[in-house]
Design a protein around this motif. Structure first.
Motif, short mmCIF file in Angstrom:
data_model
loop_
_atom_site.label_atom_id
_atom_site.label_comp_id
_atom_site.label_asym_id
_atom_site.label_seq_id
_atom_site.Cartn_x
_atom_site.Cartn_y
_atom_site.Cartn_z
N ALA A 112 -50.33 14.17 57.06
CA ALA A 112 -50.31 13.47 58.35
C ALA A 112 -49.66 12.10 58.21
CB ALA A 112 -51.73 13.33 58.88
N LEU A 113 -49.90 11.42 57.09
CA LEU A 113 -49.26 10.13 56.85
C LEU A 113 -47.75 10.31 56.71
CD1 LEU A 113 -49.31 7.12 56.24
CD2 LEU A 113 -49.80 7.69 53.84
N HIS A 170 -42.09 9.97 58.83
CA HIS A 170 -40.80 10.66 58.94
C HIS A 170 -40.43 11.07 60.36
CE1 HIS A 170 -39.79 11.22 54.64
NE2 HIS A 170 -41.09 11.30 54.45
N ARG A 171 -41.38 11.04 61.28
CA ARG A 171 -41.12 11.66 62.58
C ARG A 171 -39.99 10.97 63.35
NH1 ARG A 171 -46.65 9.86 65.84
NH2 ARG A 171 -46.17 7.60 65.99
N GLY A 187 -56.30 12.83 63.31
CA GLY A 187 -55.15 13.55 62.76
C GLY A 187 -54.39 12.80 61.69
N LEU A 188 -54.88 11.64 61.28
CA LEU A 188 -54.18 10.84 60.27
C LEU A 188 -55.04 10.69 59.03
CD1 LEU A 188 -51.43 9.41 60.08
CD2 LEU A 188 -52.55 7.31 60.82
N TRP A 209 -49.64 13.65 47.62
CA TRP A 209 -48.86 12.64 48.34
C TRP A 209 -47.39 13.02 48.37
CZ3 TRP A 209 -44.93 9.38 46.60
CH2 TRP A 209 -44.55 8.36 47.48
N ALA A 210 -46.85 13.42 47.22
CA ALA A 210 -45.44 13.79 47.16
C ALA A 210 -45.15 15.04 47.98
CB ALA A 210 -45.00 14.00 45.71
N ALA A 211 -46.11 15.98 48.01
CA ALA A 211 -45.90 17.23 48.74
C ALA A 211 -45.66 16.97 50.22
CB ALA A 211 -47.10 18.16 48.54
#
Length: 531
Positions: free
Chosen positions: A286-287, A292-293, A280-281, A389-391
């Protein structure tokens, strides 16, 4: 070599790096209490209204939970100390924690401290410089508060006690951060540990101040100590030495622990990661979710608690302000509703929006943090594009802020609905009120993205944009600033729900502005050099 060699130069470097952020939080937090003293006599002009305020506050444990115990609300000074003491202490503590971490653990994490240590720099100089800078900020905040209150013709003893309590509270959490940066290997972990200590002390104070028979819990909290100084209510001058001694003790622990670890390492050993990443990474999203989680979870807990507290105290807001027409006018000017409870809920919905904007900025700036830590370049060396990446980060900045507002709206609607026996009607109303703030939140986030895309070195100025919006919306109506000045804040244009008419045009315009800013920022990021 002297272990403190180079401290003066590191202090100058830290002050230069914080030349925008440090004065901003010092001025904002220092000026806030003075804004109340000028209107207190208008809000509560006679002994009867002040007695009613005292009786209502004493009978409502929710207010003590939020603001602390009120020792004397019959004077402007006592009211000001009660209204702002706890929250200014909380924010000063956070500012000191982030300042210490930024100039110690973050410098080690990025490798800059190792370069500085190869010069004529003592082992204890970086920590000492960070403590001096954070302590100076706390001291400046306390001085501004004390001088401002004295200038407002309040008793000098109470003003000095209030400012001293704020300063020493900041010193205590400066010491807490000094210890956590020795324990943790990464700045995020150090900030998390120190913030957890701060949150725990806030909860201890809240329970101790609001629950009968548990007042001793407040003495386990530095925030509670600041309240126990009792500014303008028979000052207890023996409490400040307790706070100062705690700050010195914590700093001493940090200095003892410091030589026992290597630069870049923490006392708590980092767990080795798995040999291969989980399935999942394997995507940029996923990164971003992994990064942020933790922060998003903490913000969600805070918004849920804030929503529940707001809903619990909303029905009694009429008793709190009594029959003061001036207070009602201020609430109506800020909230735009004819009913006082609806006006209060509108103000709180706007406040939730402004705080959510701070989260949006924090999540946006995480991209800059990944870039400066040289973790972005290895990612872009793969098949991942800049836009993908930004999205992933934008999803959490924009979608995360929406989730925060939704949680706050449901929390307010549920608890307020239970009190007025209208859960089915209050939850949709408050959910709509908080979600209406989203275009303004996204506008602030768009400004942050714009800075990141075109002026990455000045990305930290995003905090200035968010803080200015917050200050203008909160205190502009009270200070009766001209409407063109108030219009600078995007939150001024949001319909004041519940109670007002939901005008879609301002929200559509703000959404359009946010989307344009985001698109331009992404374009600038796509075309500029990394780093």
């Amino acid at each position: 070599m002297n272990e403190f060699a180079g401290t003066r130069h590191l202090v100058r470097l830290a002050l230069r790096r914080d030349r925008v952020v440090l004065p901003l939080w010092v001025l904002v937090l220092g000026v806030i209490p003075v804004t109340t003293t000028g209107v207190y006599d208008q809000l509560y002009p006679d002994a009867a209204s002040r007695a009613a305020l005292t009786a209502t506050t004493s009978a409502n444990p929710t207010l003590s939970l939020l603001y602390g115990r009120a020792f004397d609300l019959s004077t402007a000074g006592g009211f000001t100390a009660w209204r702002y003491g706890v929250f200014i202490s909380l924010f000063v503590g956070l500012a000191c924690v982030f300042t210490v971490t930024r100039h110690t653990r973050q410098e080690e994490e990025t490798g800059r401290q190792e370069l500085l240590s190869s010069t004529v720099t003592g082992r204890k100089a970086p920590l000492t410089a960070a403590l001096l800078v954070a302590g100076t900020g706390a001291l400046a905040t306390g001085l501004i508060i004390a001088i401002g209150l004295i200038a407002a013709h309040l008793p000098a003893g109470g003003a000095i006690a209030f400012g001293l309590g704020i300063t020493l509270n900041g010193a205590v959490f400066t010491g807490v951060a000094a210890v956590t940066v020795q324990l943790a290997e990464f700045s995020r972990t150090a900030n998390g540990l120190a913030s957890a200590v701060l949150g725990t002390t806030f909860l201890l104070r809240a329970v101790g101040d609001s629950a009968g028979g548990l007042g001793w819990l407040s003495w386990l909290s530095p925030i509670g100590w600041g309240n126990e100084i009792r500014p303008f209510a028979g000052e207890r001058w023996w409490v400040p030495p307790l706070m100062l001694g705690t700050a010195i003790l914590l700093a001493g622990v940090a200095y003892v622990v410091l030589p026992r670890r290597d630069i870049g390492m923490g006392i708590l050993p980092a767990r080795p990661g798995p040999a291969s990443g989980p399935a999942g990474l394997r995507s940029p999203f996923a990164l971003a979710a992994r990064l942020h989680r933790g922060a998003l979870t903490g913000w969600l807990v805070g918004f849920a608690a804030g929503g529940v507290l707001t809903g619990a105290m909303a029905d009694g807001i009429g008793d709190l302000v009594g029959n003061s027409e001036q207070t009602k006018q201020i609430f109506e000017r800020m909230g735009g509703a004819s009913a006082l409870v609806a006006a209060f809920l509108a103000v709180m919905a706007s406040l939730f929006g402004m705080i959510a904007a701070l989260y949006a900025v924090q999540a946006m700036l995480r991209m800059r943090g990944e870039e400066t830590a040289v973790r972005l370049e290895p990612v872009l060396a793969t098949r991942v594009t800049r836009m993908r990446w930004a999205a992933g980060h934008l999803v959490f900045s924009l979608g995360g802020s929406a989730l925060l507002l939704a949680v706050a709206g449901v929390g307010v609607g549920l608890t307020h609905g239970l009190r007025v026996h209208d859960v089915g009607g209050q939850i949709p109303a408050m959910l709509g009120a908080t979600m209406a703030q989203l275009p303004a939140v996204w506008a602030v986030g768009g400004a942050s993205m714009l800075l990141f895309g075109f002026l990455p070195a000045y990305s930290a100025a995003s905090w200035t944009v968010a803080s200015l919006s917050l200050a203008l919306t909160l205190y502009g109506p009270i200070l009766r600033l001209p409407q063109p000045v108030l219009d600078i804040s995007p939150f001024t244009h949001i319909p004041k729900l519940p109670g007002a008419t939901a005008a879609p045009a301002p929200m559509l315009w703000l959404t359009a502005i946010a989307l344009v800013a985001l698109a331009l920022g992404l374009t600038g990021f796509k075309r500029r050099d990394i780093g």
